[in-house]
Scaffold this motif. Structure first.
Motif, short mmCIF file in Angstrom:
data_model
loop_
_atom_site.label_atom_id
_atom_site.label_comp_id
_atom_site.label_asym_id
_atom_site.label_seq_id
_atom_site.Cartn_x
_atom_site.Cartn_y
_atom_site.Cartn_z
N ILE A 23 0.83 -1.20 0.00
CA ILE A 23 0.00 0.00 0.00
C ILE A 23 0.87 1.26 0.00
O ILE A 23 0.62 2.20 -0.75
CB ILE A 23 -0.97 -0.01 1.19
N ALA A 24 1.91 1.28 0.83
CA ALA A 24 2.81 2.43 0.85
C ALA A 24 3.52 2.59 -0.48
O ALA A 24 3.75 3.71 -0.94
CB ALA A 24 3.83 2.29 1.99
N GLY A 25 3.84 1.48 -1.13
CA GLY A 25 4.46 1.55 -2.45
C GLY A 25 3.53 2.16 -3.49
O GLY A 25 3.94 2.98 -4.32
N LEU A 66 8.04 1.59 -6.22
CA LEU A 66 8.23 0.30 -6.89
C LEU A 66 8.98 -0.67 -6.00
O LEU A 66 8.62 -1.85 -5.90
CB LEU A 66 8.97 0.51 -8.22
N LEU A 67 10.03 -0.18 -5.34
CA LEU A 67 10.79 -1.02 -4.41
C LEU A 67 9.90 -1.56 -3.30
O LEU A 67 9.90 -2.77 -3.00
CB LEU A 67 11.96 -0.24 -3.82
N VAL A 71 9.02 -5.59 -2.78
CA VAL A 71 9.43 -6.22 -1.52
C VAL A 71 8.21 -6.71 -0.74
O VAL A 71 8.23 -7.80 -0.17
CB VAL A 71 10.29 -5.25 -0.68
N GLY A 72 7.13 -5.93 -0.75
CA GLY A 72 5.90 -6.36 -0.07
C GLY A 72 5.36 -7.66 -0.65
O GLY A 72 4.91 -8.54 0.09
N CYS A 73 5.43 -7.82 -1.96
CA CYS A 73 4.98 -9.07 -2.59
C CYS A 73 5.85 -10.24 -2.15
O CYS A 73 5.34 -11.35 -1.88
CB CYS A 73 4.98 -8.92 -4.10
N ILE A 87 12.67 -4.08 5.85
CA ILE A 87 13.08 -3.15 6.90
C ILE A 87 13.90 -2.01 6.31
O ILE A 87 13.66 -0.83 6.60
CB ILE A 87 13.86 -3.88 8.01
N LEU A 88 14.85 -2.35 5.44
CA LEU A 88 15.68 -1.33 4.80
C LEU A 88 14.86 -0.41 3.90
O LEU A 88 15.03 0.81 3.91
CB LEU A 88 16.81 -1.98 4.01
N ALA A 89 13.95 -0.99 3.13
CA ALA A 89 13.13 -0.19 2.22
C ALA A 89 12.20 0.74 3.00
O ALA A 89 12.02 1.90 2.62
CB ALA A 89 12.31 -1.11 1.30
N ALA A 90 11.62 0.25 4.08
CA ALA A 90 10.74 1.09 4.90
C ALA A 90 11.53 2.21 5.57
O ALA A 90 11.04 3.34 5.69
CB ALA A 90 10.02 0.25 5.94
#
Length: 133
Positions: A23-25, A66-67, A71-73, A87-90
């Motif tokens: 959702i954030a993506g 997009l990242l 990653v969520g998928c 964790i890194l992407a967030a």
């Protein structure tokens, strides 16, 4: 025989983290798309320290969106490496949105809160999702 996931209380947090990453993506990509389409959609004060063009911020948000989505998928699929990358992407998302606060503060704060919940869910419970052997 293939290993089946075992439902645990941790799997709820990890599933929530995966959903919030996706959702954030989507949110980030949408805001980035708006920034790329129109420089006049977002307005910031002149005394802001990070003076990047709105179009530049738009591309940054689309890349981060997009990242987060990808990653969520992978978090949904149950990949262990996706927990660390999530964790890194967030964290990258939260830091970028903190720098972007003057342009759209309500959106930025909302997604920063989602990023913090993702970091908690994956850091505290990401390793607890087990498999039935």
């Amino acid at each position: 025989m293939a290993q089946q996931p075992v439902p645990t209380p941790a799997s709820g947090w990890v599933t929530f983290a995966g959903w919030m990453l996706v959702i954030a993506g989507i949110w980030q990509a949408f805001i980035g798309f708006l920034g790329v389409l129109s420089d006049n959609f977002f307005i910031a004060g002149e005394d802001y320290i990070l003076r990047l063009d709105v179009t530049t911020w738009g591309w940054i948000h689309m890349a981060i969106g997009l990242l987060l989505f990808v990653v969520g998928c992978f978090v949904w699929v149950g990949k262990t490496w996706a927990n660390v990358l999530g964790i890194l992407a967030a964290a990258i998302s939260a830091m970028t949105l903190f720098a972007w606060l003057p342009w759209y503060p309500l959106f930025a704060i909302t997604v920063i809160v989602a990023d913090v919940l993702v970091i908690f869910g994956l850091a505290a419970h990401g390793g607890e999702v087990g498999t039935k052997g």
